[in-house]
Design a protein around this motif. Structure first.
Motif, PDB file in Angstrom:
ATOM      1  N   ALA A  76       2.041 -44.352  14.048  1.00  0.00           N
ATOM      2  CA  ALA A  76       0.649 -44.798  13.875  1.00  0.00           C
ATOM      3  C   ALA A  76       0.023 -44.217  12.608  1.00  0.00           C
ATOM      4  O   ALA A  76      -0.885 -44.823  12.038  1.00  0.00           O
ATOM      5  CB  ALA A  76      -0.170 -44.393  15.092  1.00  0.00           C
ATOM      6  N   GLY A  77       0.517 -43.061  12.221  1.00  0.00           N
ATOM      7  CA  GLY A  77      -0.043 -42.441  11.044  1.00  0.00           C
ATOM      8  C   GLY A  77      -1.303 -41.628  11.343  1.00  0.00           C
ATOM      9  O   GLY A  77      -1.949 -41.106  10.443  1.00  0.00           O
ATOM     10  N   PHE A  78      -1.659 -41.553  12.611  1.00  0.00           N
ATOM     11  CA  PHE A  78      -2.792 -40.701  13.039  1.00  0.00           C
ATOM     12  C   PHE A  78      -2.533 -40.273  14.485  1.00  0.00           C
ATOM     13  O   PHE A  78      -1.604 -40.782  15.130  1.00  0.00           O
ATOM     14  CB  PHE A  78      -4.134 -41.445  12.913  1.00  0.00           C
ATOM     15  N   THR A  79      -3.335 -39.360  14.994  1.00  0.00           N
ATOM     16  CA  THR A  79      -3.103 -38.850  16.357  1.00  0.00           C
ATOM     17  C   THR A  79      -3.649 -39.830  17.386  1.00  0.00           C
ATOM     18  O   THR A  79      -4.850 -39.847  17.673  1.00  0.00           O
ATOM     19  CB  THR A  79      -3.736 -37.439  16.523  1.00  0.00           C
ATOM     20  N   LEU A  80      -2.733 -40.686  17.861  1.00  0.00           N
ATOM     21  CA  LEU A  80      -3.110 -41.717  18.837  1.00  0.00           C
ATOM     22  C   LEU A  80      -3.050 -41.130  20.243  1.00  0.00           C
ATOM     23  O   LEU A  80      -3.824 -41.488  21.130  1.00  0.00           O
ATOM     24  CB  LEU A  80      -2.154 -42.899  18.691  1.00  0.00           C
ATOM     25  N   ILE A  81      -2.070 -40.234  20.464  1.00  0.00           N
ATOM     26  CA  ILE A  81      -1.887 -39.642  21.819  1.00  0.00           C
ATOM     27  C   ILE A  81      -2.102 -38.126  21.746  1.00  0.00           C
ATOM     28  O   ILE A  81      -1.518 -37.472  20.910  1.00  0.00           O
ATOM     29  CB  ILE A  81      -0.464 -39.936  22.356  1.00  0.00           C
TER      30      ILE A  81
END
Lengths: 144, 109
Positions: free
Chosen positions: B104-109
């Motif tokens: 995702a390239g970011f903190t999704l979880i």
């Protein structure tokens, strides 16, 4: 864009996997501490009974209250354990301990010898140890 | 009535090992001392009955308590297995979460 879709799908899968915790209750300090305290209470009583069994001091009369208290304590632990999903094994373990306390009470009421108390003590002690081990095993997951 | 404690321990260990399946190695350390203890109480009750210290009724009352304790051991094994499975799934979810965040390239979880 495709990467984002993949990530969202994977996130959904991970979320489902994370629900596995719902099938086994989390560690409960109340149940753990309560089980240890009850183990000590029962063991203390049985140590005394082992010394007094066969004498007037060890007669069932005068000790009925102890058995009532143990059942009350087990009920408190049952309520705490039942407040969480996935705790059926802890509840069943508590029921098995309650059954053995009942068996001990029946024997005590009919008359019990120090050697018989020693056997009952070993058995109840083993049951409490296994319950406490089970509760402590639940702790491990909480430290990733 | 002589009871061979080693045979009793072996029989109980075999039965619990079968019940625990692949989880046996993980629960062995906890369960073996408990089985030994249980077998010793069986030997003790057998000896008490053999010497006439207890009658058949009292022996069966004590054996019923032993049966309950053995069931407690089975419940504990079942619980250890469920907890091990939960921990394995949680570890897999954490690993997958890290991977998802990377994609995702970011903190999704």
């Amino acid at each position: 864009m495709r990467k984002r879709v993949k990530a969202i799908l994977a996130a959904a899968v991970v979320s489902v996997l994370s629900c596995a915790g719902l099938f086994v209750a989390r560690y409960s300090e109340e149940v753990d501490r309560g089980a240890v305290e009850l183990q000590q209470k029962v063991d203390g009583f049985l140590t005394e009974l082992q010394n007094t069994a066969g004498t007037a001091e060890g007669d069932y009369e005068g000790h009925e209250q102890f058995y009532g208290e143990v059942h009350d304590d087990i009920d408190v632990l049952r309520t705490a354990a039942a407040s969480q999903r996935g705790n059926s094994l802890t509840l069943q373990s508590l029921d098995l301990i309650a059954d053995n306390v009942d068996a001990l009470e029946r024997m005590h009421a009919k008359g019990i010898t120090p050697n018989e108390v020693a056997v009952a003590r070993q058995l109840l002690d083993a049951q409490f140890r296994m319950l406490v081990q089970l509760e402590n095993a639940k702790k491990r997951e909480e430290t990733p | 009535m002589n009871i061979d404690v080693t045979s009793v321990i072996d029989a109980m260990t075999g039965a619990l090992r079968k019940a625990a399946g692949k989880r046996w190695s993980a629960v062995r350390e906890v369960m073996e001392p408990e089985l030994r203890e249980l077998a010793l109480t069986i030997e003790k009750v057998g000896a008490m009955y053999a010497t006439g210290e207890i009658d058949a009724n009292r022996a069966s009352e004590l054996v019923a308590m032993q049966r309950n304790t053995a069931v407690s051991a089975l419940k504990a094994i079942e619980g250890f297995g469920a907890i091990a499975a939960r921990d394995a799934i949680a570890a897999a979810a954490r690993a997958a979460g890290r991977l998802v965040n990377r994609i995702a390239g970011f903190t999704l979880i």
